[in-house]
Design an enzyme around this catalytic site. Sequence first.
Site, PDB file in Angstrom:
ATOM      1  N   GLY A 266       8.538   3.935  -3.933  1.00  0.00           N
ATOM      2  CA  GLY A 266       8.712   2.656  -3.604  1.00  0.00           C
ATOM      3  C   GLY A 266       7.178   2.333  -3.190  1.00  0.00           C
ATOM      4  O   GLY A 266       7.103   1.184  -3.683  1.00  0.00           O
ATOM      5  N   GLU A 301       6.256  -0.016   4.996  1.00  0.00           N
ATOM      6  CA  GLU A 301       4.936   0.523   4.989  1.00  0.00           C
ATOM      7  C   GLU A 301       4.044  -0.218   6.167  1.00  0.00           C
ATOM      8  O   GLU A 301       3.035   0.580   6.715  1.00  0.00           O
ATOM      9  CB  GLU A 301       4.147   0.076   3.544  1.00  0.00           C
ATOM     10  CG  GLU A 301       5.152   0.465   2.423  1.00  0.00           C
ATOM     11  CD  GLU A 301       5.562   1.865   2.566  1.00  0.00           C
ATOM     12  OE1 GLU A 301       4.781   2.824   3.083  1.00  0.00           O
ATOM     13  OE2 GLU A 301       6.611   2.326   2.192  1.00  0.00           O
TER      14      GLU A 301
END
Length: 847
Positions: A266, A301
């Site tokens: 991802g 993230e």
Amino acid sequence: MPGTNLTREEAQIRAALLSVESYTVDLDVTTSETTFASTTTVRFTCTEPGATTFADLVDATIHSITLNGETVDPATAYADSRITLTGLAAENELVVTADCTYSHSGEGLHRFVDPVDDRVYLYSQFEVPDARRVFTTFEQPDLKSVFTFNVTAPSHWKVVSNAPTPSPSDLGNGNSVWNFPETKKMSTYITAVVAGEYHEVLDTYEGKFGTIPLGHYCRQSLVEFLDRDELVKVTSQSFEFFEEQFDFPYPFEKYDQLYVPEYNMGAMENAGCVTLRDEYLPRSRQPRSFYEFRTSVITHEMAHMWFGDLVTMKWWDDLWLNESFAEWACYWCEAEATDFTDAWTGFANARKQTGYRQDQMPSTHPIAADNYDLEAVEVNFDMITYAKGASVLKQLVAWVGLDPFLAGLRQYFKDHAYGNSEFTDLLSALEKASGRELDSWAKEWLQTAGVNTLAPVFELDAEGNYSSLSVAQTAHPEWPTLRRHRLGIGFYNRVDGKLVRDTYLEVDVEGESTDITEAVGLAQPDLLLLNDNDLAYAKIRLDERSLATVIDGLSSLEDSLARALCWGSAWDMTRDAEMAATDFVKLVLANIGTETDSWGVSRIPTYAAQAVHSLSAPANRAALSDQWETGLRELLGSAEPGSDHQLTFARSFAATAHTDAALADLEALLDGSLVLEGLAVDQDLRWALLTALASAGRADDARIDAELENDNTISGKEHAAAARAARPDADAKAAAFQAAMLDASTPNETARSITFSFHQPGQEEVLAPYVAKYLEAADSAWSTLGAHKASVAMEYMFPRVLASAELLETVDAWLASTRANPGAKRYVLEGRADVARYLAAQERDAQ
């Protein structure tokens, strides 16, 4: 010989011996289309002068090695992906000049040429151990250092790394060099270099601790799809939330997000230089769940910038903690700081289900896995690491309280900034902040495998009130741990056509049975919902009355999270052969049309499709397939124009269409003779319709080629490969199998598209030979394809569609004799477990 493997013991020995002061990495990406020049200068100290150690470099042609000014012969020093270093001094300088190889597998430095305009794009992907494919390293997370990257590239390119991007220096030959400033201290796996003809937009975020420069990058052919305003909005919301909650400034100088092609995962949390798959910039309409998931990736993230990048695990044993924390934090941030306030409902409907599934496989493992070497990391990097870990951390937050949890976390960041830690360091900080003993909790939840099942057990008095109510806890006999759970229990009753909660209890459950004394005397509700509010990680069961209530009217339950728990319970019961697949399909058809959660709308039909094609009794399957197809067509016709329901039902209907009437509808949607108000038959939907027709034998290579001519993009090529693989044709299957399972040169995302499309229901005859072919290829898949591509191929090419007792016998014989890589055996074992589950569910559906 170690090859590219590295053991924990070797890493510990090297960490005790060395301290790495700096890396200077000179890369020249103008030298060739297949290789690039890499010169690394590493300065490091040694606690035992005279000792021997090794540096790491993979798949390189080394031209020179110099250690402390002395020439080292590569012919003798470089072997098995290691450079042997002897006679170390107290202070050392190693210089290695080499040519390294571009990747087409998404590992190391990946090179991509866009078929739309022939522009070139490079990006690095280094986790777990692949920085050593680009420059010479001491490749382990606890040997942190500072890095100076100098990158020579064509002058018109953009070049981005961890440190702020400098103005390039023109070399006068059409090329320039970007001399990046020194980075903050970090591990090798979160360094990054991204270079190419990228489109760049720059912004800033003004926050609690000052200004953070922001950058967004994508391919030139995707510029029109870069929704800059939304991306900046989500990024800014996330920064504001995390800086406030963590009370620690963003630890790096800038924050770039680069959307890159053919990306395996991802996204990746490279410090200040996050790479994300560019499918997150969609060219066709997507449902809300797509954007909800993209937001979770962005927030995931960013959470890593503190947890993983600022403070990093000493060894990959604690990889789970990096990912589990970021996964929990991303949904927390989503729910509290973005437009997706119901993110925890989506988590329950989709992400958490992947954890439950993985935890019931024979390959399950403790969250804190024993990653004794890099090969073990590859095997254990899965949805237990992400989904189960996040679920358990969510439960830990409930256990200790959010405020004490944050207090411990803030101190942890301060104590270990730019360093390495172990889980015991975090646990100690949380114990100190909360006053709760957590060692036993950690052993119970992190060092054992498997998922518990919680079920209500009760007796009623003459008036229908509970004379007793208890929660029974069970575990799989191979993973028998019974755990402590913080559990919500909801009592729901019908009021004016709605299911409304009128009583809520929150209790601690442990052992085989826990009496719920607070329930004695309460009337039995229409729906008794264990794990209300989804605090616990456990499968739940509905009693007979509650299940009937759900089947009759799940849509009347107004709370979306409660509905998600009911959907999940029904699906678990179906997979566990406690509820007939036919009944689950009826439940979905009756209630999905009014589901409001975006993940529920998009994910639950995929569960129902699996129930139809894999879990239903063979004698019932044809009728159930017709019922599913007809039901979806009706839902599609009645869906609100332009809604997510309409788009999802169109995709689901295409995937299941098999009758002449349904296939005619697909043809009509493609040629425009059937128009559904609000449904845009855009390029991605066109491919879905065409692939469905190909699966039915109604789209040959010429027709697929014609569609590809209109969509000459990498996405078009991947869709075309999937459409060809779906055809019920022996030659098409042979070509697809060769590309996905045997040919290492197939681009990684093209191979992935093929694997998803290869096995189609109703094609059992043409697929039958691929049991033996798959198992033969599995023997050498890891060495043939590499770890990542092999794992994708092994997982999705397993012939589940051919489920039978004979298939189990064949697989068992292979397992008894093979010498395949442990990763390959893992995916075969998981496929076998699915087949066994399918057969049990089919038997239940036949009753």
